[in-house]
Write an enzyme that holds these catalytic residues in place. Sequence first.
Site, PDB file in Angstrom:
ATOM      1  N   GLY A 252     -35.887 -36.962  53.984  1.00  0.00           N
ATOM      2  CA  GLY A 252     -35.824 -36.118  52.804  1.00  0.00           C
ATOM      3  C   GLY A 252     -36.076 -34.644  53.017  1.00  0.00           C
TER       4      GLY A 252
ATOM      5  N   CYS B 204      -5.323 -31.865  44.839  1.00  0.00           N
ATOM      6  CA  CYS B 204      -4.788 -31.598  43.505  1.00  0.00           C
ATOM      7  C   CYS B 204      -5.759 -31.912  42.395  1.00  0.00           C
ATOM      8  CB  CYS B 204      -3.489 -32.368  43.336  1.00  0.00           C
ATOM      9  SG  CYS B 204      -2.294 -31.732  44.505  1.00  0.00           S
ATOM     10  N   GLU B 205      -6.886 -31.268  42.395  1.00  0.00           N
ATOM     11  CA  GLU B 205      -7.772 -31.273  41.239  1.00  0.00           C
ATOM     12  C   GLU B 205      -8.716 -30.088  41.359  1.00  0.00           C
ATOM     13  OE1 GLU B 205     -11.073 -34.346  41.379  1.00  0.00           O
ATOM     14  OE2 GLU B 205      -9.463 -35.411  42.398  1.00  0.00           O
TER      15      GLU B 205
ATOM     16  N   TYR C 242     -23.881 -35.440  56.179  1.00  0.00           N
ATOM     17  CA  TYR C 242     -23.180 -35.815  54.950  1.00  0.00           C
ATOM     18  C   TYR C 242     -21.861 -35.057  54.808  1.00  0.00           C
ATOM     19  CZ  TYR C 242     -27.850 -37.675  54.277  1.00  0.00           C
ATOM     20  OH  TYR C 242     -29.033 -38.341  54.469  1.00  0.00           O
TER      21      TYR C 242
HETATM   22  N1  LLP Z   1     -34.059 -42.932  54.364  1.00  0.00           N
HETATM   23  C1  LLP Z   1     -33.463 -43.435  53.283  1.00  0.00           C
HETATM   24  C2  LLP Z   1     -33.889 -44.747  52.793  1.00  0.00           C
HETATM   25  C3  LLP Z   1     -32.449 -42.712  52.631  1.00  0.00           C
HETATM   26  O1  LLP Z   1     -31.879 -43.215  51.539  1.00  0.00           O
HETATM   27  C4  LLP Z   1     -32.057 -41.457  53.135  1.00  0.00           C
HETATM   28  C5  LLP Z   1     -31.001 -40.684  52.500  1.00  0.00           C
HETATM   29  C6  LLP Z   1     -32.698 -40.976  54.290  1.00  0.00           C
HETATM   30  C7  LLP Z   1     -33.701 -41.730  54.868  1.00  0.00           C
HETATM   31  C8  LLP Z   1     -32.352 -39.659  54.922  1.00  0.00           C
HETATM   32  O2  LLP Z   1     -32.591 -38.598  54.073  1.00  0.00           O
HETATM   33  P1  LLP Z   1     -32.480 -37.113  54.610  1.00  0.00           P
HETATM   34  O3  LLP Z   1     -33.582 -36.887  55.632  1.00  0.00           O
HETATM   35  O4  LLP Z   1     -31.155 -36.959  55.216  1.00  0.00           O
HETATM   36  O5  LLP Z   1     -32.654 -36.279  53.396  1.00  0.00           O
HETATM   37  N2  LLP Z   1     -25.085 -37.444  50.530  1.00  0.00           N
HETATM   38  C9  LLP Z   1     -26.187 -36.637  50.031  1.00  0.00           C
HETATM   39  C10 LLP Z   1     -27.515 -37.083  50.615  1.00  0.00           C
HETATM   40  C11 LLP Z   1     -27.829 -38.537  50.359  1.00  0.00           C
HETATM   41  C12 LLP Z   1     -29.099 -39.005  50.969  1.00  0.00           C
HETATM   42  C13 LLP Z   1     -29.248 -40.490  50.836  1.00  0.00           C
HETATM   43  N3  LLP Z   1     -30.406 -41.053  51.447  1.00  0.00           N
HETATM   44  C14 LLP Z   1     -25.910 -35.170  50.312  1.00  0.00           C
HETATM   45  O6  LLP Z   1     -24.859 -34.847  50.850  1.00  0.00           O
HETATM   46  O7  LLP Z   1     -26.713 -34.324  49.952  1.00  0.00           O
END
Ligand code: LLP
Length: 423
Positions: free
Chosen positions: A242, A347-348, A376
Site C-alpha cells: 500500500g 474511440c471513447e 499497474y
Molecule cells: N497486498 C494485497 C492483498 C493487495 O490487494 C495489494 C494491491 C497489494 C498487496 C499491493 O499493494 P501496493 O503496494 O501495490 O499498493 N490497480 C490499482 C491498484 C490496485 C491495488 C490492489 N491491491 C492502481 O493502478 O492504482
Amino acid sequence: MNHFEAREGALWCEDVPLARLGEAVGTPLYVYSTATLTRHYRAFEDALAAYPELGAPTIAYAVKANANMSVLATLAKLGAGADTVSEGEIRRALAAGIPASRIVFSGVGKTDAELRYALDAGVAQINIEATAEFDRLSAVARAKGVTPTVCLRVNPAVGAGGHAKITTGAADNKFGVSIDEAERLYAGAAAAGLKAVGLACHIGSQIADLVPLAAAFRVMRDLVLRLRARGLEVARLDLGGGLGAPYFNTPDPPSPSDFAAMVASTIGDLDVHLAYEPGRVIAANAGVLLCRVIHVNTRPDGHRFVVLDAGMNDLVRPAMYDAFHDIRPVRPRPGAVMACDIVGPVCETGDTFARGRPMGPLEAGDLVVFMTAGAYGAVMSSEYNSRPMIPEVLVDGDRWAVVRPRPSYEAMMAREPMADWLT
Ligand code: LLP
C-alpha cells in the site's frame, strides 16, 4: 529515485537511449529498469533491517503490480517472495524462481480449484478472507489430508488509498473478516483442520500518509494480544502493501524508512515474523510507457489535443482512477509551454490521459513517456479496439531484451477459433 534520466538532451533508461528502444521495438512499449527495481527492493529491505526488533521479514512482492516473468525473476534473484491472488500468479512466481516457501496466497475469491493448487504447490501461507472461505479451505484440506498454514486477513475498518476504487480496509469493503469473526475463526482453526499462524491486513494502495497505516497496525496489535491472552499462538503478522509511489503531482509519499520507523513504533515489541506485500513502491518508478505522438489536433478555437499511439487499453489508470502520470517528451523541443489534452486513439472520451496539461511543443512523430508506469500498467492492459498487447522491454545497464513481444495481428486473431458452423 529512478534510472530514467536525461543525457545529451534526451531521456535514457540506464545506459540505453529510449529513442533507440522506440526505433528498434516500435511504439508503444513499456520499458523497465533493472537498476531501479533493484534499488527499490533494497531500499525497502534496508529500511526494515534498520530495526532489528522487526526481525528478518518476508518481503512478498505483490505480483499483481507487474507480473512480467523477467521482472519477477529479477526480484527473485534479490530474494523476494511473492504475494499472489490467483493460480496464474502462483504459477508465474514459481516459474520465475520464487520458492513456494516465500509465496503468500491472498485474494477475496479463491476457488476450490485454486486452493487445491496452492496446497499442492506448498505455498507458505494462505490468507483467509471470509468465513465462507475458511469453511471451504477446511473441506478442501480435509479431502486432501493436509493441514494448511493460514493467516486470517482482517478488515480493520480503517480504509486508505489514493482512490475509492483502491481502498480495501474500510468496513464496507469486500476484503477480510471482521475482528469478531477473526477471533472466532482463529480459535476454531485447529478443530477445522487449519493451522492458524497469524493475521494479515492490507488497507489500500497508493497510501500517502502513515496515519491510517499506523491505526490499522494498532488494531492488528490489539487483536494479536487478545488472541494470545486466550492462550492462542500468534507467530506471524502480514502487514500488506500500500505504500505510495511518487507520481510527481503531489508531495512525495512517506519513504520506506518512514514506514519502517512507524512499524517499529507500533508493533515492534510483538515478537512476530513479519511479512510485507509491497507492489507499487517497488515497480512503479521502475517503468515507463514509451509512445509516439500521432499528430496534434489543434481546433480553430485553439484547443489542442495531442493524440498518442498509446491508449487507455495500454495504460488504464487515468481512465479508471483519474490517476496522474507525469508525461515527458523524450527529447524536449525549445519553445513555449501550452495547455494540451493528451489523448489516445481509442474511440471513447474516457481515453484521455490528461486535460489541460502544460506541455512544451510537441510534433507528430515525437516520442513521449508516461513516468511511473511500471506498476499497474502492462498488467491491466487489454486489446480493446483490437490493438494488440504492447511489448515490454527490460533494460539492465547497456543491455536490453524484449521480455514480452508484440503479437502479430494473425496471432491475436488465432486465439479465437471460429465456431465450426461458421467455417
Ligand atoms: N497486498 C494485497 C492483498 C493487495 O490487494 C495489494 C494491491 C497489494 C498487496 C499491493 O499493494 P501496493 O503496494 O501495490 O499498493 N490497480 C490499482 C491498484 C490496485 C491495488 C490492489 N491491491 C492502481 O493502478 O492504482
